[in-house]
Design a protein around this motif. Structure first.
Motif, PDB file in Angstrom:
ATOM      1  N   TYR A  85       0.422  -1.013   0.669  1.00  0.00           N
ATOM      2  CA  TYR A  85       0.242  -0.139   0.108  1.00  0.00           C
ATOM      3  C   TYR A  85       1.389   0.954   0.331  1.00  0.00           C
ATOM      4  O   TYR A  85       2.350   1.580   0.945  1.00  0.00           O
ATOM      5  N   ASN A  86       0.660   2.065  -0.841  1.00  0.00           N
ATOM      6  CA  ASN A  86       1.241   3.781  -0.911  1.00  0.00           C
ATOM      7  C   ASN A  86       3.411   3.076  -0.616  1.00  0.00           C
ATOM      8  O   ASN A  86       3.644   4.156  -0.119  1.00  0.00           O
ATOM      9  N   TYR A  87       3.327   2.177  -2.249  1.00  0.00           N
ATOM     10  CA  TYR A  87       5.364   1.679  -2.118  1.00  0.00           C
ATOM     11  C   TYR A  87       5.239   1.161  -0.371  1.00  0.00           C
ATOM     12  O   TYR A  87       6.221   1.100   0.001  1.00  0.00           O
ATOM     13  N   GLY A 124       6.769  -5.504  -4.198  1.00  0.00           N
ATOM     14  CA  GLY A 124       8.496  -6.007  -3.768  1.00  0.00           C
ATOM     15  C   GLY A 124       8.428  -4.681  -2.554  1.00  0.00           C
ATOM     16  O   GLY A 124       9.332  -4.614  -1.623  1.00  0.00           O
ATOM     17  N   ARG A 125       7.805  -3.763  -2.966  1.00  0.00           N
ATOM     18  CA  ARG A 125       8.812  -2.929  -2.440  1.00  0.00           C
ATOM     19  C   ARG A 125       7.957  -2.953  -0.664  1.00  0.00           C
ATOM     20  O   ARG A 125       9.143  -1.756   0.185  1.00  0.00           O
ATOM     21  N   ALA A 126       6.813  -2.777  -0.578  1.00  0.00           N
ATOM     22  CA  ALA A 126       6.696  -3.630   0.901  1.00  0.00           C
ATOM     23  C   ALA A 126       7.470  -4.368   1.782  1.00  0.00           C
ATOM     24  O   ALA A 126       7.452  -4.029   2.511  1.00  0.00           O
ATOM     25  N   GLN A 127       8.019  -5.584   0.717  1.00  0.00           N
ATOM     26  CA  GLN A 127       8.853  -6.560   1.225  1.00  0.00           C
ATOM     27  C   GLN A 127      10.418  -5.711   1.731  1.00  0.00           C
ATOM     28  O   GLN A 127      10.336  -5.818   2.982  1.00  0.00           O
ATOM     29  N   TYR A 128      10.570  -4.690   0.747  1.00  0.00           N
ATOM     30  CA  TYR A 128      11.836  -4.058   1.168  1.00  0.00           C
ATOM     31  C   TYR A 128      11.458  -3.282   2.120  1.00  0.00           C
ATOM     32  O   TYR A 128      12.304  -3.117   2.905  1.00  0.00           O
TER      33      TYR A 128
END
Length: 191
Positions: A85-87, A124-128
């Motif tokens: 959500y929202n990066y 993926g960005r949430a994972q980071y």
């Protein structure tokens, strides 16, 4: 004799037919048949109150929070499944993370893995961001294999109820679970 590891599985999505919750259901199914020595319990975070330190009473927490924290404490490792959500991570997941990090931090020293389903980059960005949060929490994430699923690329990966139906994706999920299992045992000095 096989050492059994206990995995606490959290979905960052509260949606009934969530693909990320579907990944957890598929992981549980795999743990009951295709992988020996791993028990996965889905931990529902939907009823946790928003973190508010006014709810703390001399080191104790509301009963639902205490029960949640106990489940995390008793687990050997953690499986996160969350959309982006929202990066970043979702609000329900961040809230759960924050409750379990209150003193004493019950995440510390545990192995963890992340899977995600979504659009384009598959969460993926949430994972980071979750990996960054994990540094402070003293969570130890597996590095490989990575699991980012674009749930909307043909062929269909999930049915209308959010259940994973793609066998190739199930195999990739199985590889994540095997890696989490091996890493957990290494951290515990058993592997």
């Amino acid at each position: 004799m096989v050492t059994v590891i206990k995995v606490a599985a959290l979905s960052g999505s509260l949606r009934r037919a969530s693909y990320n919750s579907g990944l957890i259901r598929a992981a549980i199914e795999l743990s009951k048949g295709a992988i020996e020595g791993i028990e996965i319990e889905f931990i529902d975070i939907s009823e946790l109150p928003m973190l508010n330190t006014d709810l703390e009473n001399q080191g104790t927490y509301p009963q639902i929070v205490e029960a949640f924290r106990h489940k995390i404490l008793q687990a050997d490792s953690v499986l996160f499944a969350s959309p982006e959500y929202n990066y970043s991570v979702t609000a329900p997941l961040k809230n759960a993370i924050d409750w379990a990090s209150r003193p004493p931090n019950v995440w510390a020293g545990k192995a963890a893995a992340i899977v995600s389903a979504g659009y384009d980059f598959g969460g993926g960005r949430a994972q980071y961001h979750l990996r960054q949060i994990g540094v402070y929490l003293d969570l130890h994430f597996i590095n490989k294999p990575e699991f980012f699923l674009n749930a909307f690329d043909p062929p269909r990966k999930f049915n209308k109820d959010g259940d994973l139906i793609d066998e190739d994706v199930k195999d990739k999920l199985k590889q994540v679970l095997l890696s989490l299992q091996a890493f957990t045992l290494r951290l515990q000095g058993k592997g």
